[in-house]
Design an enzyme around this catalytic site. Sequence first.
Site, PDB file in Angstrom:
ATOM      1  N   HIS A  89       0.766  -1.263  -0.132  1.00 31.07           N
ATOM      2  CA  HIS A  89       0.040   0.484  -0.401  1.00 31.07           C
ATOM      3  C   HIS A  89       1.022   1.108   0.504  1.00 31.07           C
ATOM      4  O   HIS A  89       1.074   1.663   0.924  1.00 31.07           O
ATOM      5  CB  HIS A  89      -0.717  -0.297   1.212  1.00 31.07           C
ATOM      6  N   HIS A 121       1.556   5.862  -1.442  1.00 32.43           N
ATOM      7  CA  HIS A 121       1.560   6.379  -2.548  1.00 32.43           C
ATOM      8  C   HIS A 121       2.876   6.859  -3.146  1.00 32.43           C
ATOM      9  O   HIS A 121       3.787   7.400  -2.539  1.00 32.43           O
ATOM     10  CB  HIS A 121       0.086   8.058  -1.403  1.00 32.43           C
ATOM     11  N   ARG A 150       1.912   9.046  -5.151  1.00 33.51           N
ATOM     12  CA  ARG A 150       1.614  10.894  -6.270  1.00 33.51           C
ATOM     13  C   ARG A 150       1.982  10.993  -7.750  1.00 33.51           C
ATOM     14  O   ARG A 150       2.218   9.904  -8.194  1.00 33.51           O
ATOM     15  CB  ARG A 150       2.319  11.586  -5.508  1.00 33.51           C
ATOM     16  N   LYS A 162      -8.931   0.244  -5.946  1.00 35.11           N
ATOM     17  CA  LYS A 162      -9.230   0.660  -4.463  1.00 35.11           C
ATOM     18  C   LYS A 162     -10.255   1.133  -3.952  1.00 35.11           C
ATOM     19  O   LYS A 162     -11.015   2.229  -5.433  1.00 35.11           O
ATOM     20  CB  LYS A 162      -7.535   1.165  -4.602  1.00 35.11           C
ATOM     21  N   HIS A 188     -10.344   1.312   1.627  1.00 31.31           N
ATOM     22  CA  HIS A 188      -9.976   2.052   3.080  1.00 31.31           C
ATOM     23  C   HIS A 188     -11.284   1.895   3.648  1.00 31.31           C
ATOM     24  O   HIS A 188     -12.744   2.437   3.757  1.00 31.31           O
ATOM     25  CB  HIS A 188     -10.152   3.616   2.434  1.00 31.31           C
ATOM     26  N   HIS A 193      -4.541  -0.911   5.481  1.00 33.74           N
ATOM     27  CA  HIS A 193      -4.366  -0.146   7.148  1.00 33.74           C
ATOM     28  C   HIS A 193      -5.198  -0.131   7.987  1.00 33.74           C
ATOM     29  O   HIS A 193      -5.319   0.567   9.155  1.00 33.74           O
ATOM     30  CB  HIS A 193      -3.605   1.220   6.858  1.00 33.74           C
ATOM     31  N   ASP A 199       1.079   2.026   3.291  1.00 33.66           N
ATOM     32  CA  ASP A 199       0.723   3.811   3.294  1.00 33.66           C
ATOM     33  C   ASP A 199       1.710   5.234   3.231  1.00 33.66           C
ATOM     34  O   ASP A 199       0.602   5.847   3.885  1.00 33.66           O
ATOM     35  CB  ASP A 199      -0.504   3.909   4.193  1.00 33.66           C
ATOM     36  N   HIS A 239       3.185  13.992   1.697  1.00 33.13           N
ATOM     37  CA  HIS A 239       2.811  16.027   1.385  1.00 33.13           C
ATOM     38  C   HIS A 239       4.080  16.588   1.524  1.00 33.13           C
ATOM     39  O   HIS A 239       5.209  16.224   2.693  1.00 33.13           O
ATOM     40  CB  HIS A 239       1.946  16.301   2.466  1.00 33.13           C
TER      41      HIS A 239
HETATM   42  O1  DOR Z   1      -3.222   9.627   6.379  1.00 27.78           O
HETATM   43  C1  DOR Z   1      -4.270   9.114   4.654  1.00 27.78           C
HETATM   44  N1  DOR Z   1      -3.327   9.689   3.851  1.00 27.78           N
HETATM   45  N2  DOR Z   1      -4.605   8.104   4.117  1.00 27.78           N
HETATM   46  C2  DOR Z   1      -5.129   7.792   3.248  1.00 27.78           C
HETATM   47  O2  DOR Z   1      -6.493   7.044   3.042  1.00 27.78           O
HETATM   48  C3  DOR Z   1      -4.711   8.547   2.119  1.00 27.78           C
HETATM   49  C4  DOR Z   1      -3.189   9.353   2.301  1.00 27.78           C
HETATM   50  C5  DOR Z   1      -3.223   9.761   1.464  1.00 27.78           C
HETATM   51  O3  DOR Z   1      -3.314   9.903  -0.138  1.00 27.78           O
HETATM   52  O4  DOR Z   1      -2.523  11.432   1.731  1.00 27.78           O
HETATM   53 ZN    ZN Z   2      -3.264   4.801   1.846  1.00 22.10          ZN
END
Ligand code: DOR
Ligand code: ZN
Length: 341
Positions: free
Chosen positions: A12, A14, A16, A95, A134, A168, A240, A244
């Site tokens: 899992h 991310h 971007r 998902k 989720h 998660h 997960d 950011h």
């Molecule tokens: O904390 C999280 N950030 N939970 C999620 O389900 C998505 C993720 C994100 O994409 O930033």
């Molecule tokens: Zn996630």
Amino acid sequence: MSIILTSPLDMHLHLRDEEMLSTVAPLSAKSFSGAIIMPNLVPPISTKEALLSYKERILKACGKENFTPYMTLFFKPTYTKEFLESIKDDLVAIKLYPAGITTNSEGGLSGFDVEELRPTLTAMSELNIPLCIHGETNGFVMDREAEFVSIYEMLATNFPKLKIIMEHITTKESVEALDRFENLYATITLHHLLITLDDVAGGMLQPHLFCKPIAKRPEDREALRKVALEGNPKVMFGSDSAPHPQHAKESCGCAAGVFTAPIALQLLTELFVEHSTVEKLQAFVSDNARRIYNHIKVPTKRVTLEKEPFIVPTKYDNVVPIFATKTINYNIIKIEKIGDR
Ligand code: DOR
Ligand code: ZN
């Protein structure tokens, strides 16, 4: 003592797009053999063209690393069997996000009407495509995941051949559900094995530990630790890791997501060694996932860790990782690629 992990997987992740993708993809690609890539871009990945072109951008960002991005689509109840058949070779899972529950999930599902979902979920069962969920309602923040368990049960009962991955998980209620349904599985993050709500908001607010689902109570963390540390075959590691930019975390209206990917293996090793269960780590970070995901093809990579201090960097470009500046007791000392992508 050296700890050797063969072909670690992050089920899992991310990554971007654009600049952020260039920053974070090489960090995962270096030490992991592959990862399940989340589709919550803007707009979400929901067509074959978008999925293939995103996969290409990821591979390009990974450079020469031996890393497979396992691609996912953003669930829509309008996906037909014909469409899924046409994309099946490039797709590893789908998902599902409840609408508006987390980052970029506005186009998600606004209700769980089993008849509305039946055609797509039946097609997924027949094609053996796992459904990742989720699992949170829009109830009180500490109760959202436990409230969602009845929806997992409804789906698991109605679609007994569909592999459902509870993503998660953070609660003992979700852990307990694993035993009740053969077709329910789960990913567990590093941060939910390490922290509770106290670490997030018990003292000064810690934006870099804020995520969805939010970390819960000590007894929930205990339940997660038990199944992870015993290498329970129904659970697998999914970081997960959700980067950011620093300004979006350290601001009024902090974005949800904890960035853990580059230090996940070091911290997992530390945790499993501390609990005298390091022999179960291989199952948790790779073997269970391969079985749950229908024996996906995994590039071979051997990662060696040893007890040696590793200071977590303050930042990776403009992303602050979990436990920045802290010292971890385990470090990656060697990564061997074996074979090609
Ligand atoms: O904390 C999280 N950030 N939970 C999620 O389900 C998505 C993720 C994100 O994409 O930033
Ligand atoms: Zn996630």
